[in-house]
Design a protein around this motif. Structure first.
Motif, mmCIF file in Angstrom:
data_model
loop_
_atom_site.group_PDB
_atom_site.id
_atom_site.type_symbol
_atom_site.label_atom_id
_atom_site.label_comp_id
_atom_site.label_asym_id
_atom_site.label_seq_id
_atom_site.Cartn_x
_atom_site.Cartn_y
_atom_site.Cartn_z
ATOM 1 N N ALA A 3 0.802 -1.277 0.033
ATOM 2 C CA ALA A 3 -0.216 -0.040 0.165
ATOM 3 C C ALA A 3 0.800 1.310 0.124
ATOM 4 N N TYR A 4 0.354 2.445 -0.486
ATOM 5 C CA TYR A 4 1.030 3.533 -0.437
ATOM 6 C C TYR A 4 1.396 4.105 1.192
ATOM 7 N N ASN A 5 0.556 3.917 2.068
ATOM 8 C CA ASN A 5 1.197 4.145 3.119
ATOM 9 C C ASN A 5 0.104 3.261 4.365
ATOM 10 N N ASP A 6 0.429 3.507 5.611
ATOM 11 C CA ASP A 6 -0.378 2.359 6.628
ATOM 12 C C ASP A 6 -1.720 2.885 6.658
ATOM 13 N N ASP A 7 -2.232 4.175 6.292
ATOM 14 C CA ASP A 7 -3.694 4.474 6.145
ATOM 15 C C ASP A 7 -4.325 3.737 5.028
ATOM 16 N N HIS A 32 3.521 1.511 4.469
ATOM 17 C CA HIS A 32 4.660 2.302 4.164
ATOM 18 C C HIS A 32 4.485 3.412 5.145
ATOM 19 N N ASP A 33 5.586 3.647 6.135
ATOM 20 C CA ASP A 33 5.734 5.000 6.847
ATOM 21 C C ASP A 33 5.906 4.429 8.219
ATOM 22 N N ASP A 34 5.361 3.224 8.646
ATOM 23 C CA ASP A 34 5.386 2.645 9.998
ATOM 24 C C ASP A 34 4.870 3.626 11.008
ATOM 25 N N SER A 35 3.733 4.091 10.659
ATOM 26 C CA SER A 35 2.953 4.813 11.588
ATOM 27 C C SER A 35 2.291 4.291 12.787
ATOM 28 N N PRO A 36 1.997 4.939 13.905
ATOM 29 C CA PRO A 36 1.525 4.679 15.094
ATOM 30 C C PRO A 36 0.308 3.756 14.640
ATOM 31 N N LEU A 37 -0.581 3.979 13.765
ATOM 32 C CA LEU A 37 -1.852 3.271 13.366
ATOM 33 C C LEU A 37 -1.388 1.795 13.075
ATOM 34 N N SER A 47 4.918 -3.004 7.745
ATOM 35 C CA SER A 47 5.218 -1.596 7.180
ATOM 36 C C SER A 47 6.540 -1.573 6.805
ATOM 37 N N ILE A 48 6.852 -0.597 5.851
ATOM 38 C CA ILE A 48 8.256 -0.116 5.572
ATOM 39 C C ILE A 48 8.614 1.023 6.285
#
Length: 92
Positions: A3-7, A32-37, A47-48
């Motif tokens: 995916a483009y990002n975790d969201d 992607h972005d290894d967010s808190p989500l 995640s990346i």
């Protein structure tokens, strides 16, 4: 699925679950972005993670190389890593 990002990964997982797909058995998802989500979501999202500081320093060193003749830096290793979690099954 990458995916483009975790969201976006969370949206993909939610859509898969609504369509009776099992994550990761039927569909593996990596964000992607290894967010808190990524940690809070169920299932947790693989995640990346990007070391932006390391990449920024590398980019600045390249700019200094071309602008002022500083030595060309070695490319950073392990600046991007996958953080494995529940949403992606290992290939086996």
């Amino acid at each position: 699925m990458i995916a483009y990002n975790d969201d976006t990964a969370a949206d993909v997982i939610a859509g898969a679950v609504r369509n009776r797909m099992r994550v990761p058995e039927d569909l593996s998802v990596v964000g992607h972005d290894d967010s808190p989500l990524a940690v809070r979501f169920m299932p947790s999202i693989s995640s990346i993670s990007i070391d932006m500081e390391r990449l920024g320093l590398y980019t600045a060193a390249i700019a200094l190389h071309y602008a002022e003749g500083h030595p060309l830096p070695d490319a950073p290793t392990e600046a991007a890593l996958i953080v494995p979690r529940e949403s992606a099954a290992p290939r086996g």
